[in-house]
Design a protein around this motif. Structure first.
Motif, PDB file in Angstrom:
ATOM      1  N   ASP A  37       0.836  -1.208   0.000  1.00 21.03           N
ATOM      2  CA  ASP A  37       0.000   0.000   0.000  1.00 21.03           C
ATOM      3  C   ASP A  37       0.870   1.258   0.000  1.00 21.03           C
ATOM      4  OD1 ASP A  37      -2.420   1.388  -0.030  1.00 21.03           O
ATOM      5  OD2 ASP A  37      -2.560   1.453   2.160  1.00 21.03           O
ATOM      6  N   ASP A  81       0.066   6.791   3.675  1.00 21.54           N
ATOM      7  CA  ASP A  81       0.042   5.500   4.361  1.00 21.54           C
ATOM      8  C   ASP A  81       0.908   5.467   5.620  1.00 21.54           C
ATOM      9  OD1 ASP A  81      -1.096   2.900   4.403  1.00 21.54           O
ATOM     10  OD2 ASP A  81       0.773   2.029   3.678  1.00 21.54           O
ATOM     11  N   HIS A 111      -5.178   5.917   6.060  1.00 18.51           N
ATOM     12  CA  HIS A 111      -6.376   5.187   6.507  1.00 18.51           C
ATOM     13  C   HIS A 111      -6.203   4.588   7.902  1.00 18.51           C
ATOM     14  CE1 HIS A 111      -4.963   0.953   5.201  1.00 18.51           C
ATOM     15  NE2 HIS A 111      -3.934   1.755   5.178  1.00 18.51           N
ATOM     16  N   HIS A 112      -5.213   5.075   8.649  1.00 21.45           N
ATOM     17  CA  HIS A 112      -5.047   4.611  10.025  1.00 21.45           C
ATOM     18  C   HIS A 112      -5.882   5.483  10.953  1.00 21.45           C
ATOM     19  CE1 HIS A 112      -1.409   3.190   7.907  1.00 21.45           C
ATOM     20  NE2 HIS A 112      -1.521   2.142   8.702  1.00 21.45           N
ATOM     21  N   THR A 137      -4.837   3.198   1.420  1.00 25.92           N
ATOM     22  CA  THR A 137      -4.357   4.518   0.993  1.00 25.92           C
ATOM     23  C   THR A 137      -4.299   4.642  -0.532  1.00 25.92           C
ATOM     24  OG1 THR A 137      -3.043   4.629   3.007  1.00 25.92           O
ATOM     25  CG2 THR A 137      -2.487   6.195   1.276  1.00 25.92           C
ATOM     26  N   ASP A 164      -3.625  -5.052   1.822  1.00 28.13           N
ATOM     27  CA  ASP A 164      -4.070  -4.429   3.069  1.00 28.13           C
ATOM     28  C   ASP A 164      -5.383  -5.046   3.583  1.00 28.13           C
ATOM     29  OD1 ASP A 164      -1.974  -2.714   3.492  1.00 28.13           O
ATOM     30  OD2 ASP A 164      -3.209  -0.920   3.654  1.00 28.13           O
TER      31      ASP A 164
END
Ligand SMILES: [Mn+2]
Length: 347
Positions: A37, A81, A111-112, A137, A164
């Motif tokens: 990713d 990312d 996207h965390h 991401t 992911d």
């Protein structure tokens, strides 16, 4: 008197001219180097905007950002990312505000799990924030910039979604549907093994970014299958080692990894133990820490990233990530305490 002032004025003018900073022209993308990713996000940014690529892991993230900050030619910065933790989020915002004061355009795509307070601070300093915890991401990079991207980039994004575990999400699954599933799976897997096996070879990782940005398939790059085969062989040998040396606590299983990456072993620790949480950790001698990987089973109902983040910070480290996959950096002397307290927090 008047003459003197004019002279002084002229002098100041020349001074500012010689002191004037170099023109800001550079595009830099800082992205995660440890998985498909991160590498794929960097490739799509490269394809859309050109520029340089800085690939980092979590222990090296803030040092790299500091170095980027001091680049007087920097004009546009993409950060991809790379999740934030309680430990580094304030200094992250601080560095970004300094860059914004110098009119550097910043886009942060991730996207965390992200602290709401930090989200607001980033919006306030006008960092362009593209943040959805439900898509990987690269899929978000693809969606944001597809007008500047080739058709092939949708394939790169689909591969990133697979690695992911996010190819079942609305946008990720739509991209995967364009392609044959097995064709995408084998490319995603070959790409991942080549990334994981080249963590100490930054030039190769940059080469991968470059090739993906130029619409090459992972299967088409020389020796990627052969290299993946070797990596798979190593992984197979880890299964035996995990069976032998993993240890159990009430709510988790754990293992210290000596000769491979922690992230390679952690899924076996989780799977073979039958526990809902698996932990694998490996010493990073260069930083005097343990790099810790954590995975949760499908039936694990606790958001692991949100437990690991404050716990790691408490112990002088850092950490965080997703609900069922996260990581941490733990000072060498605190690893047993980390396991003990993590086990307690899981009950
Ligand atoms: Mn990711």
């Amino acid at each position: 008197m008047a003459k003197k002032i004019t002279k002084a004025k002229v002098k100041t003018k020349t001074k500012t001219k010689t002191k004037s900073k170099p023109k800001r022209t550079k595009v830099i993308c800082m992205s995660h180097k440890e998985d498909a990713d991160g590498i794929s996000s960097a490739a799509l940014i490269r394809e859309a905007f050109g520029g340089d690529c800085v690939l980092v892991d979590y222990p090296g993230q803030m040092d790299a950002l500091e170095a980027i900050k001091n680049d007087e030619k920097l004009k546009t910065l993409f950060i991809c990312d790379l999740g934030l933790s309680n430990k580094n989020q304030d200094s992250f915002v601080k560095v970004l505000s300094e860059l914004r004061k110098k009119k550097v355009s910043i886009t942060y795509i991730d996207h965390h799990d992200l602290d709401k307070k930090i989200l607001k601070q980033l919006e306030k300093i006008k960092v362009k924030l593209i943040h959805d915890i439900n898509e990987c991401t690269t899929v978000q990079v693809y969606d944001a910039f597809k007008s500047k991207l080739s058709q092939h980039s949708s394939f790169v994004a689909a591969c990133a979604a697979i690695t992911d575990y996010m190819e079942d999400r609305p946008r990720g699954s739509k991209l995967l549907q364009i392609y044959d599933r097995q064709f995408a799976l084998i490319n995603a897997t070959v790409l991942t093994f080549n990334i994981v096996g080249h963590q100490k070879d930054p030039d190769y990782l940059l080469y991968l970014v470059e090739e993906l940005a130029e619409s090459k398939y992972p299967h088409d790059l020389p020796n990627t299958f052969e290299f993946a085969q070797i990596q798979v062989g190593k992984l197979a040998s880890i299964i035996g080692k995990v069976k032998k040396s993993m240890k159990m606590m009430k709510n988790l299983a754990y293992m210290e990894v000596l000769d491979s990456g922690a992230s390679g072993a952690v899924n076996f620790v989780l799977g073979l133990s039958g526990k809902d949480v698996g932990v694998a950790y490996k010493e990073r001698v260069d930083y005097g820490i343990y790099a810790v990987s954590v995975r949760g089973s499908k039936s694990c109902k606790i958001h692991l990233g949100r437990i690991v983040n404050p716990l790691a910070t408490e112990l002088g480290g850092s950490g965080g990530g997703h609900d069922k996959a996260c990581g941490a950096v733990i000072p060498k002397s605190k690893i047993k305490q980390f396991l003990k307290e993590f086990n307690v927090k899981l009950s």
